[in-house]
Design a protein around this motif. Structure first.
Motif, PDB file in Angstrom:
ATOM      1  N   UNK A 227      55.592  19.509  14.759  1.00 52.16           N
ATOM      2  CA  UNK A 227      56.285  20.056  13.597  1.00 52.16           C
ATOM      3  C   UNK A 227      55.342  20.185  12.401  1.00 52.16           C
ATOM      4  N   UNK A 228      54.519  19.156  12.197  1.00 47.66           N
ATOM      5  CA  UNK A 228      53.564  19.195  11.095  1.00 47.66           C
ATOM      6  C   UNK A 228      52.557  20.320  11.302  1.00 47.66           C
ATOM      7  N   UNK A 229      52.157  20.535  12.541  1.00 46.08           N
ATOM      8  CA  UNK A 229      51.215  21.624  12.840  1.00 46.08           C
ATOM      9  C   UNK A 229      51.823  22.978  12.460  1.00 46.08           C
ATOM     10  N   UNK A 230      53.100  23.162  12.751  1.00 39.76           N
ATOM     11  CA  UNK A 230      53.776  24.407  12.363  1.00 39.76           C
ATOM     12  C   UNK A 230      53.726  24.583  10.849  1.00 39.76           C
ATOM     13  N   UNK A 231      54.038  23.518  10.126  1.00 40.66           N
ATOM     14  CA  UNK A 231      54.056  23.612   8.663  1.00 40.66           C
ATOM     15  C   UNK A 231      52.653  23.770   8.077  1.00 40.66           C
ATOM     16  N   UNK A 232      51.702  22.986   8.564  1.00 40.70           N
ATOM     17  CA  UNK A 232      50.332  23.067   8.033  1.00 40.70           C
ATOM     18  C   UNK A 232      49.744  24.452   8.300  1.00 40.70           C
ATOM     19  N   UNK A 233      49.884  24.930   9.533  1.00 39.79           N
ATOM     20  CA  UNK A 233      49.391  26.268   9.857  1.00 39.79           C
ATOM     21  C   UNK A 233      50.149  27.333   9.062  1.00 39.79           C
ATOM     22  N   UNK A 234      51.435  27.082   8.840  1.00 35.38           N
ATOM     23  CA  UNK A 234      52.231  28.007   8.046  1.00 35.38           C
ATOM     24  C   UNK A 234      51.752  28.090   6.612  1.00 35.38           C
ATOM     25  N   UNK A 235      51.499  26.933   5.988  1.00 35.34           N
ATOM     26  CA  UNK A 235      50.977  26.918   4.619  1.00 35.34           C
ATOM     27  C   UNK A 235      49.617  27.618   4.572  1.00 35.34           C
ATOM     28  N   UNK A 236      48.757  27.304   5.534  1.00 31.12           N
ATOM     29  CA  UNK A 236      47.438  27.941   5.574  1.00 31.12           C
ATOM     30  C   UNK A 236      47.553  29.452   5.729  1.00 31.12           C
ATOM     31  N   UNK A 237      48.475  29.911   6.596  1.00 33.11           N
ATOM     32  CA  UNK A 237      48.637  31.355   6.787  1.00 33.11           C
ATOM     33  C   UNK A 237      49.227  32.021   5.547  1.00 33.11           C
TER      34      UNK A 237
ATOM     35  N   UNK B 199      66.151  27.188 -14.064  1.00 33.13           N
ATOM     36  CA  UNK B 199      64.778  27.566 -14.421  1.00 33.13           C
ATOM     37  C   UNK B 199      63.849  27.463 -13.207  1.00 33.13           C
ATOM     38  N   UNK B 200      64.066  26.487 -12.349  1.00 35.93           N
ATOM     39  CA  UNK B 200      63.273  26.370 -11.132  1.00 35.93           C
ATOM     40  C   UNK B 200      63.579  27.538 -10.197  1.00 35.93           C
ATOM     41  N   UNK B 201      64.845  27.849 -10.034  1.00 35.47           N
ATOM     42  CA  UNK B 201      65.236  28.980  -9.189  1.00 35.47           C
ATOM     43  C   UNK B 201      64.654  30.279  -9.723  1.00 35.47           C
ATOM     44  N   UNK B 202      64.666  30.444 -11.024  1.00 36.56           N
ATOM     45  CA  UNK B 202      64.085  31.654 -11.642  1.00 36.56           C
ATOM     46  C   UNK B 202      62.586  31.718 -11.414  1.00 36.56           C
ATOM     47  N   UNK B 203      61.907  30.589 -11.540  1.00 41.74           N
ATOM     48  CA  UNK B 203      60.461  30.535 -11.316  1.00 41.74           C
ATOM     49  C   UNK B 203      60.132  30.920  -9.884  1.00 41.74           C
ATOM     50  N   UNK B 204      60.865  30.357  -8.931  1.00 39.05           N
ATOM     51  CA  UNK B 204      60.622  30.654  -7.518  1.00 39.05           C
ATOM     52  C   UNK B 204      60.946  32.119  -7.213  1.00 39.05           C
ATOM     53  N   UNK B 205      62.065  32.605  -7.727  1.00 43.06           N
ATOM     54  CA  UNK B 205      62.444  34.006  -7.493  1.00 43.06           C
ATOM     55  C   UNK B 205      61.413  34.965  -8.056  1.00 43.06           C
ATOM     56  N   UNK B 206      60.932  34.661  -9.231  1.00 46.44           N
ATOM     57  CA  UNK B 206      59.911  35.508  -9.859  1.00 46.44           C
ATOM     58  C   UNK B 206      58.629  35.536  -9.033  1.00 46.44           C
ATOM     59  N   UNK B 207      58.206  34.368  -8.557  1.00 51.48           N
ATOM     60  CA  UNK B 207      56.984  34.287  -7.742  1.00 51.48           C
ATOM     61  C   UNK B 207      57.173  35.023  -6.419  1.00 51.48           C
ATOM     62  N   UNK B 208      58.353  34.878  -5.796  1.00 51.08           N
ATOM     63  CA  UNK B 208      58.597  35.549  -4.518  1.00 51.08           C
ATOM     64  C   UNK B 208      58.638  37.075  -4.687  1.00 51.08           C
ATOM     65  N   UNK B 209      59.151  37.535  -5.815  1.00 53.95           N
ATOM     66  CA  UNK B 209      59.100  38.981  -6.078  1.00 53.95           C
ATOM     67  C   UNK B 209      57.650  39.434  -6.215  1.00 53.95           C
ATOM     68  N   UNK B 210      56.833  38.604  -6.858  1.00 54.66           N
ATOM     69  CA  UNK B 210      55.430  38.962  -7.097  1.00 54.66           C
ATOM     70  C   UNK B 210      54.598  38.943  -5.814  1.00 54.66           C
ATOM     71  N   UNK B 211      54.906  38.049  -4.879  1.00 53.26           N
ATOM     72  CA  UNK B 211      54.103  37.941  -3.649  1.00 53.26           C
ATOM     73  C   UNK B 211      54.482  38.980  -2.613  1.00 53.26           C
ATOM     74  N   UNK B 212      55.654  39.577  -2.760  1.00 52.01           N
ATOM     75  CA  UNK B 212      56.033  40.678  -1.885  1.00 52.01           C
ATOM     76  C   UNK B 212      56.810  40.271  -0.654  1.00 52.01           C
ATOM     77  N   UNK B 213      57.394  41.272   0.008  1.00 48.20           N
ATOM     78  CA  UNK B 213      58.267  40.999   1.160  1.00 48.20           C
ATOM     79  C   UNK B 213      57.536  40.421   2.372  1.00 48.20           C
ATOM     80  N   UNK B 214      56.281  40.764   2.585  1.00 48.43           N
ATOM     81  CA  UNK B 214      55.550  40.231   3.746  1.00 48.43           C
ATOM     82  C   UNK B 214      55.406  38.714   3.639  1.00 48.43           C
ATOM     83  N   UNK B 215      55.086  38.235   2.459  1.00 47.99           N
ATOM     84  CA  UNK B 215      54.941  36.797   2.249  1.00 47.99           C
ATOM     85  C   UNK B 215      56.291  36.105   2.343  1.00 47.99           C
ATOM     86  N   UNK B 216      57.304  36.741   1.779  1.00 48.89           N
ATOM     87  CA  UNK B 216      58.648  36.163   1.834  1.00 48.89           C
ATOM     88  C   UNK B 216      59.139  36.074   3.284  1.00 48.89           C
ATOM     89  N   UNK B 217      58.845  37.101   4.085  1.00 52.71           N
ATOM     90  CA  UNK B 217      59.209  37.077   5.509  1.00 52.71           C
ATOM     91  C   UNK B 217      58.463  35.964   6.241  1.00 52.71           C
TER      92      UNK B 217
END
Length: 190
Positions: free
Chosen positions: A97-107, A3-21
């Protein structure tokens, strides 16, 4: 985890390939740093604390509970080995490393906002990133990490981006008879 995998897959389909990339790029940049287990945990803890305080102010505890639940579910599926503590953690590497992740989440949030992504899909994508990274360690390490995040966020001097160290080395030291149990940090779960 289906169910978690399905939830994540569904959201990733909804956000599109640019976000997934973009999500893949963030993980690849983070993994490319070749951090020790201790550095990796501290960078993830720093990111979770920064994200909770910056993007989930009034709902920090709900966000942290979701990160905990998803990370534990992922770890249960992956069955990761216990942490290896061979080298001392380097605070500068953790901060980078945290800067990469924080900036990544923000982007990611900015990208999804510009695309008009639903709040639910944005939140699932954000949770998927940090939970996937944190779920690569055992349950004790997950609990220690989120305990360190809780303590950091409770501190009056906390600022987003400040390095949050996870006390993994303290759990390997023996406790003497004279130790004051009230002063000991939690050592994971039973």
């Amino acid at each position: 985890m289906s169910s978690l995998a399905e939830t994540i897959s569904s959201a990733l389909r909804a956000v599109g390939p640019a976000t997934e990339d973009r999500l893949r790029d963030i993980v690849a940049d983070f993994d490319g740093l070749n951090l020790t287990d201790e550095e990796r945990l501290a960078a993830i803890a720093t990111t979770v604390a920064a994200t909770a305080s910056t993007h989930h102010g009034r709902h920090k505890s709900v966000y942290l509970d979701a990160v905990r639940t998803w990370s534990l579910e992922i770890a249960q599926e992956l069955k990761p080995a216990p942490l290896r503590l061979r080298f001392t953690a380097d605070v500068e590497r953790i901060a980078d490393a945290a800067e990469i992740l924080i900036n990544g989440v923000d982007s990611l949030i900015e990208l999804m906002g510009a695309m008009g992504t639903r709040t639910q899909d944005r939140l699932v994508t954000e949770l998927a990133l940090v939970s996937r990274l944190l779920g690569q360690v055992d349950a004790n390490a997950i609990h220690m990490t989120l305990g360190a995040v809780d303590r950091a966020l409770a501190g009056k001097s906390f600022r987003a981006g400040a390095v949050v160290m996870v006390p993994v080395r303290e759990t390997t030291a023996l406790i003497g008879r004279e130790a004051d149990l009230e002063l000991l940090q939690p050592r994971g779960c039973a």
